[in-house]
Each structure stands twice: as structure tokens, then as C-alpha cells.
Design a protein around this motif. Structure first.
Motif, PDB file in Angstrom:
ATOM      1  N   ALA A  51     -18.911 -25.952   5.602  1.00  0.00           N
ATOM      2  CA  ALA A  51     -20.032 -25.635   4.706  1.00  0.00           C
ATOM      3  C   ALA A  51     -20.779 -24.392   5.198  1.00  0.00           C
ATOM      4  O   ALA A  51     -21.166 -23.526   4.404  1.00  0.00           O
ATOM      5  N   ARG A  52     -20.964 -24.300   6.498  1.00  0.00           N
ATOM      6  CA  ARG A  52     -21.669 -23.154   7.062  1.00  0.00           C
ATOM      7  C   ARG A  52     -20.861 -21.873   6.874  1.00  0.00           C
ATOM      8  O   ARG A  52     -21.404 -20.819   6.494  1.00  0.00           O
ATOM      9  N   PHE A  53     -19.556 -21.959   7.122  1.00  0.00           N
ATOM     10  CA  PHE A  53     -18.681 -20.809   6.940  1.00  0.00           C
ATOM     11  C   PHE A  53     -18.734 -20.317   5.490  1.00  0.00           C
ATOM     12  O   PHE A  53     -18.849 -19.122   5.223  1.00  0.00           O
ATOM     13  N   ARG A  54     -18.688 -21.259   4.567  1.00  0.00           N
ATOM     14  CA  ARG A  54     -18.680 -20.911   3.146  1.00  0.00           C
ATOM     15  C   ARG A  54     -19.988 -20.230   2.745  1.00  0.00           C
ATOM     16  O   ARG A  54     -19.994 -19.249   1.996  1.00  0.00           O
ATOM     17  N   ARG A  55     -21.092 -20.740   3.247  1.00  0.00           N
ATOM     18  CA  ARG A  55     -22.393 -20.159   2.917  1.00  0.00           C
ATOM     19  C   ARG A  55     -22.514 -18.746   3.493  1.00  0.00           C
ATOM     20  O   ARG A  55     -22.984 -17.818   2.821  1.00  0.00           O
ATOM     21  N   LEU A  56     -22.083 -18.553   4.736  1.00  0.00           N
ATOM     22  CA  LEU A  56     -22.158 -17.242   5.371  1.00  0.00           C
ATOM     23  C   LEU A  56     -21.304 -16.212   4.628  1.00  0.00           C
ATOM     24  O   LEU A  56     -21.717 -15.063   4.437  1.00  0.00           O
ATOM     25  N   CYS A  57     -20.119 -16.630   4.191  1.00  0.00           N
ATOM     26  CA  CYS A  57     -19.255 -15.716   3.436  1.00  0.00           C
ATOM     27  C   CYS A  57     -19.925 -15.307   2.127  1.00  0.00           C
ATOM     28  O   CYS A  57     -19.907 -14.129   1.745  1.00  0.00           O
ATOM     29  N   GLY A  58     -20.513 -16.271   1.440  1.00  0.00           N
ATOM     30  CA  GLY A  58     -21.180 -15.981   0.174  1.00  0.00           C
ATOM     31  C   GLY A  58     -22.327 -15.004   0.349  1.00  0.00           C
ATOM     32  O   GLY A  58     -22.466 -14.042  -0.420  1.00  0.00           O
ATOM     33  N   MET A  59     -23.132 -15.221   1.370  1.00  0.00           N
ATOM     34  CA  MET A  59     -24.265 -14.337   1.605  1.00  0.00           C
ATOM     35  C   MET A  59     -23.789 -12.937   2.014  1.00  0.00           C
ATOM     36  O   MET A  59     -24.386 -11.926   1.643  1.00  0.00           O
ATOM     37  N   ALA A  60     -22.684 -12.876   2.780  1.00  0.00           N
ATOM     38  CA  ALA A  60     -22.163 -11.582   3.227  1.00  0.00           C
ATOM     39  C   ALA A  60     -21.617 -10.767   2.059  1.00  0.00           C
ATOM     40  O   ALA A  60     -21.609  -9.531   2.095  1.00  0.00           O
ATOM     41  N   LYS A  61     -21.152 -11.440   1.007  1.00  0.00           N
ATOM     42  CA  LYS A  61     -20.594 -10.734  -0.155  1.00  0.00           C
ATOM     43  C   LYS A  61     -21.673 -10.249  -1.115  1.00  0.00           C
ATOM     44  O   LYS A  61     -21.410  -9.382  -1.965  1.00  0.00           O
TER      45      LYS A  61
END
Length: 443
Positions: free
Chosen positions: A285-295
């Protein structure tokens, strides 16, 4: 080349290989990037320079890896950086072109082919990057063009405002085509006067229309190729693409969280197995959130440029996290976005959809995949961007169908954004492929 070109792309390659200087003005979505790569291979270009906007820098790398995988690629995203003499392809940004250290290395080499992407950004003859690329006042010493054999200019919006914006390319590549009565190439002012209607204002000259258009079209015909999506019959009604974007700085946590999965992929696991391993991770979940914010910022930069120059009329953006939805909507506020999330009441949702469908000033819809992925029609747009994808491929297919349904008069393009240089590229490719497979089966 490892994949198959569409017929219209093959036709463009055949057109390009017979022209050492060429303007490829195909409408956005027809695959100019892939076409240019295929043309470079077709003419046997051993050294290729690509000059492109920062936001698509890493997408060019990905397309070369896909379509010309034997080439060694160097991406220059900061300066000063020393060019790798063994690189077959060097990709640099528009902004770095004017850095002395980078420019000196470019002009010191010979490029069999140079590709300038989004050429409309080089329309101001006084801009430093235009001088670095083309030269100034007829002088072409130590410019990118003077160090290049073949030059291909790519843009879907060659003149965002008026015909005078074609001058830099015509003067820089085809000066004989714009000769005036004195047998010399027209100056910018003379070209503007000849092809544009204008009137003086307190703020300078205001261009009000075009003139001598038939003459200009005859001039462009031998050197410029322009096709529209509506005229290209070989495109499917809906197609899915992956586009890789990279923020200025990738959060270090993304690489750290993906180490275990990356090692699994290095050991020969399939992308599907790596995808499953990541989903099973406690940090998923954390990985997914970080990727979304980075994009978020790269997606804003990409769409802002496309909307500003008319490459997109309207676009629908899907994301998973509300913070990503809100961030993109805020970044594109000048285009009056409508926003739909799970917190949007049904009555409000209907009003927002109606506004997007009917108001030409509302050019963006940003939606949560689940909340906005069913039960609504968004056929006013034929471009869909997944800033984030659902990990349930069927939800992505349903979301894309908001635009691809009865009432749609154009071919729909769906772009799935991957975070360049990270395992997110593998994840997005798995999801894109599965989503496309679902669409192929259920229509």
C-alpha cells in the motif's frame, strides 16, 4: 525493430527515408516517436541524437528499448554530463541544449540522425535553444543542425497560433523554399508579413489571420507530412499505450521497497510473478501511494503542455488515490477540471459529467477509477490517461469505456503512466496488457 508498425507508420517511414530534412506533423496519437525510431533504423543511422522535453525524456528511452533493442542508449537529464562515446543513441532535454558543456559535446560529434521532438517549442527565432539548434541570421556554424546528417522535426501542433511559427523550421532546414524577390531567404519579419494578416496595437503587432495560404501549402507539401487520426483507417477503435514519465527526483523509498521484487525479476521471474510478489508485500500500500504521488507532477507537466498547444481538446484522467486526483486537478486548474471521487454525491456527479460533455471551456476530467469508472459517459474526450491504474484490470477496462462508448466519434487512445526507471514500469505493463486482453474479449 521487434514490433509491427501500423500501415500509416510504415508509409511515413518510407516518406522519411527519402528526405534528409523532414517535418513530421502527424496529429498527436499517430505514433510519431515510433515512426522516427523506425526511420532511423531504416536508413542505418548509427549515431542518433534526440532532443525532447524533459517530461518525455524517459519515454523516448523506453520506446528505443522496445523498437530498437540492440542500441546502447544514454539519457542526459542533468548537466554537466560527459557523453558516452559507445552510445548509439543520446537523448537530451530542450533545456540542456543551451548548456555550454552539453552543447559543445553535441556539436563536436557527428549525428547520422537528429530528432527534435515537440518542435513547436522551437518557434521563437530569438530563443536561445532555437539559436543553439538552427543558428541565427543565416549562420549555422556550431549548431545541432550543422552537426547532423538527417534532421527530423516532430510535432502535432506545428503552428499553435499562426503561420509565422513555421519560419524557424523552414529557414533552418529549407532556406531555399522561402526565398523572396531578392533571391535570399525571407527574414522572419518578411515571412510574417507575407503569410500573416496583422495590425499594430499599443502592445506590438497583433496577427489577425493568414494570407497566401495556397502558396504556403505548396511550399510545405514536399517537406512536411501531416495526417489526422480521423483519416487514418488502420488504427483500432481503442488502443492502449504505456508512457514512462520521471519526476525530478524519485523518492528513495520506492527503490528500497521494491528491492526484493526487483531481485526476483533479476532471477528470471516473470513480470506476473513480480507483480504478485509485490502485492503480497506488507509494504504494498505504501509503495503504491508513493508511486502515485511521484507521478502527479510529471502527469501535470505532460498534460499542461498538450492542452496549452492544442494537442488535446479534452482529456479524462483516472487515478486511484484521492490525493493524486486532487493534486492533478489543482495542477490543471486553468483548464477548469471536473473532479469525481467517492465523496462526490450522485446528483453532483451527473451535473459535472454534463458540464464536461457540453462546456468547451471544461477540458479536463479527473476521476477516481472506482467512483468514476462506471455509469457515466465522457465521450467528449477521446484521450484517456491513467495516472494510476487499478490492480483489478477489469476496473481499468470499465473506466476506459467511459470514453469508448456509443456517442464517441473518434478513435480512443488510452495512455498508462509508468514511473521510469522503477519496478512500476513492470507493474504498469502487466496491468496494461491484462486490461487490453479484457477489452479484446468482451469488446
Amino acid at each position: 525493430m521487434t514490433s509491427t508498425l501500423y500501415p500509416h507508420q510504415s508509409a511515413a517511414v518510407s516518406w522519411l527515408i527519402n528526405r534528409p530534412r523532414a517535418l513530421l506533423f502527424d496529429e498527436q496519437g499517430l505514433g510519431k516517436t515510433i515512426t522516427a525510431i523506425a526511420a532511423a533504423d531504416a536508413v542505418g543511422a548509427k549515431k542518433v541524437l534526440v532532443v525532447c522535453p524533459t517530461v518525455v525524456l524517459w519515454n523516448w528511452r523506453r520506446e528505443f528499448e522496445t523498437w530498437s533493442p540492440t542500441r546502447r542508449i544514454q539519457v542526459i537529464d542533468s548537466g554537466p554530463t560527459t557523453f558516452d562515446d559507445s552510445a548509439d543513441v543520446v537523448i537530451v532535454t530542450h533545456g540542456l541544449l543551451i548548456r555550454p558543456y552539453i552543447h559543445a559535446q553535441i556539436v563536436a560529434r557527428w549525428w547520422d540522425q537528429t530528432i527534435l521532438d515537440e518542435g513547436h517549442m522551437f518557434r521563437n527565432p530569438d530563443a536561445k535553444r532555437v539559436r543553439a539548434f538552427y543558428g541565427r541570421h543565416g549562420r549555422h556554424d556550431e549548431t545541432v543542425v550543422s552537426a547532423s546528417g538527417s534532421v527530423v522535426i516532430l510535432t502535432g501542433t506545428p503552428m499553435p497560433n499562426n503561420a509565422s511559427e513555421l519560419w524557424t523550421h523552414l529557414h533552418g532546414l529549407f532556406p531555399d523554399s522561402i526565398k523572396g524577390k531578392d533571391s535570399k531567404p525571407m527574414s522572419f519579419a518578411a515571412f510574417r508579413s507575407h503569410y500573416c494578416l496583422s495590425r499594430p496595437t499599443p502592445y506590438g503587432l497583433k496577427i489577425t489571420g493568414n494570407r497566401n495560404i495556397h502558396e504556403l501549402r505548396l511550399m510545405l507539401t514536399p517537406v512536411a507530412l501531416r495526417r489526422l487520426k480521423k483519416d487514418v483507417l488502420d488504427l483500432p477503435a481503442i488502443r492502449f499505450e504505456t508512457i514512462t514519465l520521471r519526476p525530478k527526483q524519485v523518492p528513495w523509498e520506492i527503490a528500497e521497497l521494491a528491492t526484493e521484487v526487483g531481485a526476483l525479476l533479476d532471477d528470471g521471474a516473470t513480470a506476473d510473478e513480480g507483480f504478485a510478489a509485490l502485492r503480497a508485500s506488507t509494504e504494498f500500500a505504501r509503495f503504491r501511494r508513493l508511486c502515485g504521488m511521484a507521478k502527479t507532477d510529471p502527469v501535470i507537466d505532460l498534460l499542461r503542455a498538450e492542452l496549452a498547444f492544442g494537442a488535446l481538446t479534452k482529456v479524462v484522467v483516472f487515478a486511484h488515490h484521492v490525493a493524486v486526483v486532487d493534486g492533478i486537478a489543482h495542477g490543471l486548474a486553468e483548464y477548469n477540471p471536473v473532479v469525481i471521487t467517492g465523496a462526490t454525491p450522485p446528483a453532483t456527479r451527473a451535473t459535472l459529467v454534463d458540464e464536461f460533455q457540453n462546456d468547451p471551456d471544461i477540458r479536463v476530467a479527473v476521476l477516481n477509477i472506482v467512483a468514476g469508472g462506471t455509469g457515466i459517459t465522457l465521450t467528449a474526450a477521446a484521450d484517456v490517461v491513467f495516472a494510476e491504474m487499478s490492480f483489478v484490470p477489469g476496473e481499468n477496462a470499465q473506466a476506459a469505456d467511459r470514453c469508448h462508448r456509443i456517442g464517441q466519434t473518434e478513435r480512443v487512445r488510452v495512455r498508462c503512466v509508468a514511473l521510469a526507471g522503477t519496478i512500476d514500469e513492470n507493474i504498469v505493463e502487466v496491468l496494461r496488457t491484462k486490461t487490453k486482453m479484457i477489452r479484446e474479449v468482451i469488446g
